[in-house]
Design an enzyme around this catalytic site. Structure first.
Site, PDB file in Angstrom:
ATOM      1  CG  ASN A   7      -1.802   1.148   1.361  1.00  0.00           C
ATOM      2  OD1 ASN A   7      -1.761   2.071   0.552  1.00  0.00           O
ATOM      3  ND2 ASN A   7      -2.650   1.135   2.382  1.00  0.00           N
ATOM      4  NE  ARG A  99      -6.087   1.922   0.065  1.00  0.00           N
ATOM      5  CZ  ARG A  99      -5.989   3.111   0.627  1.00  0.00           C
ATOM      6  NH1 ARG A  99      -4.840   3.535   1.081  1.00  0.00           N
ATOM      7  NH2 ARG A  99      -7.036   3.878   0.736  1.00  0.00           N
ATOM      8  CG  HIS A 189     -12.594   3.972   3.869  1.00  0.00           C
ATOM      9  ND1 HIS A 189     -13.151   4.955   4.660  1.00  0.00           N
ATOM     10  CD2 HIS A 189     -11.260   4.079   4.040  1.00  0.00           C
ATOM     11  CE1 HIS A 189     -12.193   5.609   5.270  1.00  0.00           C
ATOM     12  NE2 HIS A 189     -11.029   5.106   4.910  1.00  0.00           N
ATOM     13  NE  ARG A 250      -9.034  13.069   3.105  1.00  0.00           N
ATOM     14  CZ  ARG A 250      -8.874  11.745   3.227  1.00  0.00           C
ATOM     15  NH1 ARG A 250      -9.798  11.014   3.822  1.00  0.00           N
ATOM     16  NH2 ARG A 250      -7.813  11.157   2.730  1.00  0.00           N
ATOM     17  CD  GLU A 396      -8.905  -0.673   4.649  1.00  0.00           C
ATOM     18  OE1 GLU A 396      -8.465  -0.295   5.758  1.00  0.00           O
ATOM     19  OE2 GLU A 396      -9.124   0.084   3.704  1.00  0.00           O
TER      20      GLU A 396
END
Ligand code: ADP
Length: 415
Positions: A7, A99, A189, A250, A396
């Protein structure tokens, strides 16, 4: 098979080595053999490596780019003193799973990487200018360092949301803008929401078609997902991960006029404003202290810091609103599932989100909620609650490893 899961972020590289195959997937017997994280690539990088359950080892060394970082990882994996079970050289790594953040409308599932897939990921750069180039750097570096014969698979963050209906994914702007530029909600996600839904089915013995749930992933990035009949039908992140819930740094949902207003009032550049919305907003922006929920809770409790309390209140309020809207959108829900660092550990936050919803049939059990710990699947609602609430830790990397095996061996991809 030993799968190397990679990733790559703009200045970071995370990896895991996971032993898995069709039988191990069936029996949930996959094994995580090693993992690591390299941060601050491009300068004095900070490196954390861990073999199995052993203590992690930290170090620092200058690493100029992702290729140098991956070479550093390979050197560690193959060093005689490292001793990763079943790995004595690079030949013991059988495939790589990457990913990839944005697959736009082109990628609706995971794919073996070939020239066409690379071209497709390149085409999506416009939509994810920070993420996809970093993911591509990982793919290029892996091809060079592991050799072109190594099978590599791309697993897309957006793919699980490719089932969103048009009414949910379109923005109410002139339709030609969607036709010309593919401006729409894509959601992110996806790997996490997909895994949580899968674990929910395992936990409850339900079929995919009977999986009508709301999954809430609350980590540094946060998103909610409405899953009907096993398919994502709405999700809070948008064309980019900026839309939706309030996050660590964010802003989440905001009136776009604010951007124009700031440009005029302060002469701020567009770039600077988006940097503020992505990196200096959310929990950090409101509290003025930190993006870390645990630290904020500490400030709120020990010093009754007003803005820490406000940031937590806003965070919970927004998640509550999304859950309410998804319940309306799906004519109710069979369960609500929390995941991510905050979702799995933050009992106070879960209470803040789901408190006072008894009238909607949602009632937490305080004792169960307080004892839920990271890494454990658990029911946290009361026996009276019409809507069961679960903590379901996400994984994940495991989905990436499993999809890699499936793509390499041409096995079916159960969602
Ligand atoms: P990422 O999205 O980067 O993978 P995580 O899923 O690990 O991050 O989530 C990080 C967030 O989880 C941080 O805000 C952290 O403070 C929060 N967190 C971790 N433990 C707790 C806890 N016990 N209570 C509340 N928040 C927690």
């Amino acid at each position: 098979m030993n799968v190397f899961v990679l990733n790559c972020g703009s200045s970071s590289l995370k990896f895991q080595i996971i032993e898995t195959d069709a039988e191990m997937i069936e029996q949930d017997g996959d094994k995580q053999l090693a993992k690591g994280l390299i941060e601050r690539i491009g300068s004095e990088a900070i490196i954390t490596f861990q073999v199995g359950e052993q203590a992690s080892v930290k170090s620092a060394t200058p690493l100029r780019d992702h290729k140098a970082a991956l070479a550093h990882v390979i050197k560690w994996i193959t060093a005689p003193e490292t001793h990763i079970a079943g790995i004595s050289g690079l030949a013991d790594i059988h495939a790589i799973g990457h990913r990839v953040v944005h697959g736009a409308e082109r990628f609706k599932g995971s794919h073996l990487i070939d020239k066409a897939v690379i071209a497709g990921v390149q085409e999506c750069i416009d939509l994810a200018p920070l993420h996809n180039p970093a993911n591509l750097k990982g793919i290029y570096a892996a091809t060079e360092l592991f050799g072109p014969a190594m099978p590599q698979v791309a697993v897309f963050d957006t793919a699980f949301h490719s089932t969103l209906p048009e009414a949910a994914y379109l923005y109410a702007i002139p339709y030609q803008l969607y036709r010309r530029f593919k401006i729409r909600k894509y959601g992110f996600h996806g790997t996490s929401h997909r895994y949580i839904a899968f674990r929910y089915r395992k936990l409850t013995g339900r079929q995919r078609k009977d999986t009508n749930i709301i999954t809430v992933h609350l980590g540094n990035g946060c998103s909610a997902c409405a899953i009907k009949g096993g398919k994502s039908v709405d999700t809070s992140m948008g064309m980019t991960p900026l839309e939706g819930l309030m996050m660590g740094t964010r802003s989440g949902d905001i009136d776009p006029t604010v951007i124009e207003f700031l440009m005029h009032k302060e002469g701020t550049s567009m770039e600077e404003i988006f940097s503020t919305l992505n990196k200096r907003s959310g929990l950090l922006g409101i509290s003025g202290l930190t993006n870390d929920m645990r630290d904020l809770e500490g400030e709120a409790e020990e010093h009754q810091d007003r803005r820490a309390i406000l940031a937590i209140e806003m965070f919970c309020y927004r998640v509550k609103k999304y859950i309410g809207s998804y319940m309306a959108a799906m004519n109710g829900t069979d369960a609500i599932c929390f995941a991510g660092g905050i979702g799995e550990n933050g009992s106070g936050i879960r209470k803040g989100i789901l408190g006072n919803l008894e009238w909607m049939g949602i009632e937490l059990d305080d004792a169960r909620n307080a004892t839920a710990v990271r890494g454990k699947e658990m029911l946290i609602s009361s026996d009276k609650s019409r809507v069961p609430v679960y903590v379901i830790p996400t994984n994940e990397e495991l989905v990436l490893a499993r999809d890699t095996v499936r793509a390499v061996k041409s096995l079916p991809f159960p969602c």
